[in-house]
Design an enzyme around this catalytic site. Structure first.
Site, mmCIF file in Angstrom:
data_model
loop_
_atom_site.group_PDB
_atom_site.id
_atom_site.type_symbol
_atom_site.label_atom_id
_atom_site.label_comp_id
_atom_site.label_asym_id
_atom_site.label_seq_id
_atom_site.Cartn_x
_atom_site.Cartn_y
_atom_site.Cartn_z
ATOM 1 N N HIS A 119 -6.720 7.154 -1.377
ATOM 2 C CA HIS A 119 -5.826 8.304 -1.200
ATOM 3 C C HIS A 119 -6.716 9.490 -0.813
ATOM 4 O O HIS A 119 -7.867 9.569 -1.239
ATOM 5 C CB HIS A 119 -5.140 8.545 -2.542
ATOM 6 N N ASP A 196 -10.110 5.588 -9.520
ATOM 7 C CA ASP A 196 -8.835 6.283 -9.380
ATOM 8 C C ASP A 196 -7.736 5.333 -9.870
ATOM 9 O O ASP A 196 -7.375 4.384 -9.178
ATOM 10 C CB ASP A 196 -8.623 6.662 -7.910
ATOM 11 N N GLN A 199 -2.485 4.755 -9.448
ATOM 12 C CA GLN A 199 -1.441 3.759 -9.165
ATOM 13 C C GLN A 199 -1.440 2.599 -10.137
ATOM 14 O O GLN A 199 -0.506 1.795 -10.132
ATOM 15 C CB GLN A 199 -1.594 3.224 -7.727
ATOM 16 N N LYS A 222 3.117 9.775 -12.737
ATOM 17 C CA LYS A 222 3.320 8.439 -12.166
ATOM 18 C C LYS A 222 3.449 7.393 -13.266
ATOM 19 O O LYS A 222 3.480 6.203 -13.003
ATOM 20 C CB LYS A 222 2.148 8.072 -11.248
ATOM 21 N N CYS A 362 -0.613 9.955 2.432
ATOM 22 C CA CYS A 362 -1.877 10.622 2.103
ATOM 23 C C CYS A 362 -3.054 9.653 2.156
ATOM 24 O O CYS A 362 -3.967 9.726 1.324
ATOM 25 C CB CYS A 362 -1.819 11.291 0.729
HETATM 26 C C1 PLP Z 1 -4.148 6.401 -5.573
HETATM 27 C C2 PLP Z 1 -3.785 7.837 -5.740
HETATM 28 N N1 PLP Z 1 -4.742 8.737 -5.998
HETATM 29 C C3 PLP Z 1 -4.469 10.033 -6.178
HETATM 30 C C4 PLP Z 1 -3.182 10.514 -6.112
HETATM 31 C C5 PLP Z 1 -2.951 11.979 -6.311
HETATM 32 O O1 PLP Z 1 -2.257 12.206 -7.484
HETATM 33 P P1 PLP Z 1 -1.712 13.665 -7.837
HETATM 34 O O2 PLP Z 1 -0.935 14.116 -6.642
HETATM 35 O O3 PLP Z 1 -0.851 13.438 -9.028
HETATM 36 O O4 PLP Z 1 -2.881 14.529 -8.115
HETATM 37 C C6 PLP Z 1 -2.150 9.609 -5.841
HETATM 38 C C7 PLP Z 1 -0.739 10.031 -5.772
HETATM 39 O O5 PLP Z 1 -0.227 10.677 -4.923
HETATM 40 C C8 PLP Z 1 -2.467 8.254 -5.647
HETATM 41 O O6 PLP Z 1 -1.501 7.370 -5.366
#
Ligand code: PLP
Lengths: 404, 141
Positions: A119, A196, A199, A222, A362
């Site tokens: 992401h 990370d 997910q 999430k 993203c």
């Molecule tokens: C794999 C992953 N990393 C990071 C994020 C970023 O999370 P957040 O927008 O809650 O900071 C997301 C979600 O959008 C994600 O799916």
């Protein structure tokens, strides 16, 4: 056997919108009544700032707040409660690592490795850190089907590698990465590892001591919790040796005109008034995950993924991305209808009250790799059922008919 | 809500002014960062029109320059492509100054649908491209 239709009843949005099929859980999940109640209870019964007042309400709020740290510790199997830092989300957690540990430890000539599955939140902070420091930004490439092998990461590792940042589950393809083996390989060359878990946290058991990662991050929203709260886990020795980055209240030991000294971890990294209600309301979300249990959650999810993959494959003119094997993916399936642009698909299935995400999610380096501008993504949660998959399939048929 | 009245689907399947000009005075590439859709647009002005670098501005002779022809290619959804198709039809013969006055509502009226906030970006991508295009200096004056 867990009764997942009973669990769905705990999420009031489905009472208010009985026709809703919500398949955008990868972006954010719906909230159970217990989470909503925890917020209301705080604001109506005992609200006060935390870590400040010596009066009853502040102490109660502080106790409720701090209890969540212990719950998160148990959820991810951390060795110490102080290793749990509250942030506002995954993005803030990752940027905090980049601006604290990263600023201190990355130098010109060093190397940082990420995978192409990342992401943007686990991609750009490292890319920019490398640019600031004159370090080299390296990418571990997935296989054609999107799976990531340990070998692909190993290929990028050298004695100069200082950090490996890898997602546990891809938010576009659902691919589960071998984070444990990757961490072992990275440690062999002396690199630190960031995982990370945005997910995976609501889908798979996550144990930081088993993975042995140095940092792990995720978001509350999430995992059935509120927005505005996230977690930064770091090994205690690392956190203790890191400089804070957000200066202000709550994070100091002593302040004089000449100098300031810092509070111990975790407070050192929690400058300012935190998201009190959101942190407190994360507790019932964690309780829900643990009550259902990850064995049942994963079994239910695999059943849904297998069924969805089967049903999607019956549609004409469809391309499904990723390994198409429920053992290798979690939570997410990406696809495109060959005759309908993903944006049009999104709007047309919405006409049938089916919510999916469309676009680049993203993760543009990955969608470029797939050779598409975007995909349609169905992502699942504990309240989804096979009937939801059937509704999705019918909605997709509707989209195909409009563009026939 | 009916985002997909026949006219939009028709424009999507058979877009007007799709392709390239043999002779373009200016070209532009525009991208919708939220979805990644891209559009390329090219314009030819009427012969003898006064074209200068300051581009569209109501008070100048350059602003009075009229569009002789315009073409586009795009990788986008039905809304953005239909919008480009309709807009490029609309602007032929219009002056740069008049095009500069077009606003989002003109596009929504053209499309004839009530579009949500997210999809509005799709619908407005061609207009954004067009407005940039007419501000560019012409290659040959
Ligand atoms: C794999 C992953 N990393 C990071 C994020 C970023 O999370 P957040 O927008 O809650 O900071 C997301 C979600 O959008 C994600 O799916």
């Amino acid at each position: 056997m867990t009764d997942f239709s009973a669990i769905k009843k705990r999420f009031p949005i489905f009472t208010n919108q009985p026709n809703l099929v919500f398949l955008d859980n990868g972006a954010s999940t719906q909230k159970p009544q217990a989470v909503i109640d925890a917020i209301t209870e705080l604001y109506t019964k005992y609200y006060a700032n935390v870590h400040r007042g010596i009066y009853k309400n502040s102490e109660r709020a502080t106790d409720m707040f701090e209890a969540v740290r212990g719950k998160v510790q148990k959820l991810i199997g951390a060795a110490h409660e102080q290793e749990i830092i509250f942030t506002k989300g995954t993005t803030e957690s990752l940027n905090t690592i980049a601006y604290t540990w990263g600023e201190r430890n990355i130098q010109a000539g060093d190397e940082i490795v990420v995978s192409l599955l990342e992401h943007h939140a686990n991609f750009i902070p490292w890319q920019q850190l490398c640019q600031r420091k004159g370090a080299t930004f390296k990418i571990a490439m997935p296989e054609k089907d999107g799976t990531l092998s340990v070998e692909a990461v190993k290929k990028q590792l050298t004695p100069k590698t200082k950090l490996v940042a890898i997602t546990h589950v891809s938010n576009v393809l659902g691919v589960i990465t071998p984070v444990r083996a990757i961490t072992a390989a990275a440690h062999k060359v002396g690199a630190k590892v960031v995982v990370d878990a945005a997910q995976s946290i609501a889908h798979l058991p996550v144990n930081v001591q088993d993975i042995d990662c140095d940092f792990l991050v995720f978001s509350g929203h999430k995992m059935y919790g509120p927005t505005g709260v996230g977690i930064l886990y770091g090994k205690r020795e690392l956190l203790e040796n890191m400089e804070p980055f957000m200066f202000g209240g709550n994070m100091i030991n002593e302040v004089t005109i000449e100098r300031s000294t810092w509070a111990p971890v975790p407070e050192k990294f929690e400058g300012g008034t935190p998201a009190i209600a959101e942190v407190i309301a994360l507790a019932p979300a964690i309780d829900l995950l643990q009550e259902v249990g990850f064995d049942a959650i994963r079994a239910h999810e695999k059943e849904l993924l297998t069924y969805a993959l089967q049903q999607l494959a019956t549609l004409p003119d469809i391309t499904i991305y990723g390994p198409q094997d429920a053992d290798k993916i979690s939570g997410v399936i990406s696809f495109n209808l060959d005759t309908v642009h993903p944006h049009d698909t999104g709007t047309l299935v919405d006409e049938k009250d089916v919510a999916i995400r469309v676009g680049h999610h993203c993760a543009q380096p990955l969608t470029n790799f797939l050779g598409v501008i975007g995909t349609c993504r169905a992502s699942f949660a504990i309240y989804n059922t096979k009937a939801d998959v059937d509704r999705l399939i019918n909605a997709l048929k509707h989209a195909q008919k409009v563009f026939k | 809500m009916d985002n997909y009245r026949e006219e939009i689907i028709e424009h999507y399947k058979h877009p007007q002014n799709y392709g390239h000009l043999s002779h373009a005075d200016a070209t532009v590439h525009e991208r919708n960062s939220s979805c990644g859709d891209v559009i390329d647009m090219e314009v030819a002005y009427e012969k003898g029109a006064a074209l200068s670098a300051e581009g569209a501005s109501t008070s100048t002779a350059a602003g009075a320059a009229k569009i002789q022809n315009v073409r586009f290619t795009s990788d986008g959804c039905s809304i953005s492509r239909a919008s480009a198709s309709m807009l490029t039809e609309e602007v032929k013969g219009m002056s740069r100054a008049d095009i500069a006055k077009l606003g989002p509502q003109d596009i929504f009226d053209m499309l004839g649908v009530n579009i949500g906030t997210t999809r509005a970006k799709c619908a407005l991508l061609p207009l954004d491209a067009m407005k940039k295009l007419i501000k560019l200096p012409a290659k040959h004056e």
